[in-house]
Write an enzyme that holds these catalytic residues in place. Structure first.
Site, PDB file in Angstrom:
ATOM      1  N   ARG A  26       0.871  -1.176   0.000  1.00  0.00           N
ATOM      2  CA  ARG A  26       0.000   0.000   0.000  1.00  0.00           C
ATOM      3  C   ARG A  26       0.907   1.223   0.000  1.00  0.00           C
ATOM      4  O   ARG A  26       1.949   1.236   0.662  1.00  0.00           O
ATOM      5  CB  ARG A  26      -0.893   0.021   1.243  1.00  0.00           C
ATOM      6  N   GLU A  35      -3.420   7.823  -4.285  1.00  0.00           N
ATOM      7  CA  GLU A  35      -3.791   7.372  -5.632  1.00  0.00           C
ATOM      8  C   GLU A  35      -5.064   8.075  -6.103  1.00  0.00           C
ATOM      9  O   GLU A  35      -5.985   8.243  -5.310  1.00  0.00           O
ATOM     10  CB  GLU A  35      -4.003   5.858  -5.620  1.00  0.00           C
ATOM     11  N   HIS A  39      -1.330   0.659  -9.755  1.00  0.00           N
ATOM     12  CA  HIS A  39      -1.990  -0.278  -8.827  1.00  0.00           C
ATOM     13  C   HIS A  39      -2.615  -1.454  -9.601  1.00  0.00           C
ATOM     14  O   HIS A  39      -3.842  -1.663  -9.549  1.00  0.00           O
ATOM     15  CB  HIS A  39      -3.045   0.441  -7.980  1.00  0.00           C
TER      16      HIS A  39
HETATM   17  C1  GLV Z   1      -5.216  -4.777  -4.136  1.00  0.00           C
HETATM   18  O1  GLV Z   1      -4.431  -3.914  -3.860  1.00  0.00           O
HETATM   19  C2  GLV Z   1      -5.788  -5.635  -3.151  1.00  0.00           C
HETATM   20  O2  GLV Z   1      -5.651  -5.360  -1.947  1.00  0.00           O
HETATM   21  O3  GLV Z   1      -6.407  -6.629  -3.530  1.00  0.00           O
END
Ligand code: GLV
Length: 339
Positions: A252, A281, A299
């Site tokens: 993250r 983001e 991401h």
């Molecule tokens: C993506 O970042 C997830 O947590 O699945």
């Protein structure tokens, strides 16, 4: 095709439970839900602004949410009648699970199906940053390539180097196996140490945070975002890393202090980075956008078609289970479940 806000046409609507799907998901997940419930499907990629989300949850029994939907405690406290929030993600830092538990709302996520896909991408970022793949692409594309030269875009070896990992959960373990496949020595640090047999099986060594930062050629992050991991990597940690080190973040964004990283990369305090996640983001720190020694991705670590399809279905199944009185397979607050 599903229109934004389309409501399932069904004569027994008044007795059917209602599910809000906050953003576009794979269509089979919506079909599955429509066979069972009245579905308010927001079929757009933008989803709902916070204020609209707060209105749209009125009268729903279940919410199929995504990581861009925020469920802080004060919002959760207003969710009367909601039985489950089924997140289409393995990470669930967008939901205050403790508040959901207090409110008696089940919360679920989508683990396992994305483990290998995410580790593939983390390793791809590691390779791309080490071997300057994106710089190479830009160089060829721009027409600058005139001849073969002895050190043209020379990068770093991956094979046989030292991979340091924060987090040795499911995705961390999958990343460790990839590292071992490249004959890397794998060291890790985590809040909870794995059992000796697991470490032996994976061929990984537990080390202190300081040793990891000092020794690793590649530092890869595989921890959830919590109060304890926010800015796990900041100025102090970057100063402890090798000047040749490369940082990879598929966890993250806020696990890394992005301003500190941009500054460290800019003055080549560390050699490079591969980043799939960012603090705000879709904004990316302006300093990072100017650099050539960082590989940036939007991401997408879990974004293979099959995995995102499975994540969509898994969230739908978790929501359906909760509404039909079955225990959802991926329950984050099992203390609420009394069978
Ligand atoms: C993506 O970042 C997830 O947590 O699945």
């Amino acid at each position: 095709m599903y229109d934004a806000g389309q409501l399932c046409d069904n004569s027994s609507l008044e007795v059917m439970k209602k599910v809000l799907v906050t953003k576009r998901v794979f269509p089979e997940a919506v079909e599955y839900l429509k066979q069972r419930f009245a579905v308010d499907y927001v079929g757009t990629d933008e989803g709902l602004p916070p204020a609209e989300l707060r209105q749209r949850v009125n009268g729903v029994d279940a919410i199929v949410s995504q990581l861009t939907d925020k469920f802080p405690a004060e919002f959760i406290e207003t969710l009367d009648g909601v039985k489950v929030i089924a997140n289409v993600a393995v990470g669930f830092d967008n939901i205050d699970v403790a508040a959901a538990t207090r409110k008696g709302i089940l919360a679920t996520n989508t683990p396992d199906v994305l483990t290998e896909t995410t580790a593939d991408f983390a390793f791809a970022l590691l390779m791309a940053a080490a071997r300057r793949v994106v710089e190479g692409h830009a160089f060829v594309h721009s027409g600058e390539w005139k001849q073969w030269t002895i050190d043209l875009l020379a990068g770093q070896d991956v094979w046989g180097r030292r991979l340091g990992m924060f987090g040795m959960g499911r995705i961390g373990q999958a990343m460790a196996r990839r590292g071992r496949g490249f004959a890397m020595r794998v060291i890790y640090h985590d809040a909870v140490r794995q059992a000796a047999e697991v470490e032996k099986d994976l061929g990984v060594d537990f080390v202190s945070k300081e040793e990891l930062l000092r020794e690793a050629d590649f530092v890869s992050l595989h921890v959830p975002l919590t109060d304890g991991t926010r800015h796990l990597i900041g100025t102090k940690e970057l100063e402890q890393m090798k000047a040749t080190a490369i940082l990879v973040n598929t966890a993250r964004g806020p696990v890394v202090d992005e301003a500190a990283l941009a500054e460290a990369l800019g003055r080549r305090r560390i050699a490079g980075a591969g980043l799939d996640v960012f603090e705000k983001e879709p904004e990316v720190h302006a300093g990072l956008l100017k650099l050539t020694n960082v590989v940036l991705a939007p991401h997408i670590a879990s974004a293979s078609v099959e995995t995102r399809r499975r994540m969509s279905m898994m969230a739908a199944e978790n929501a359906a289970a909760a509404l039909e009185g079955r225990r959802p397979a991926n329950l984050l607050n099992p203390e609420l479940w009394r069978s």
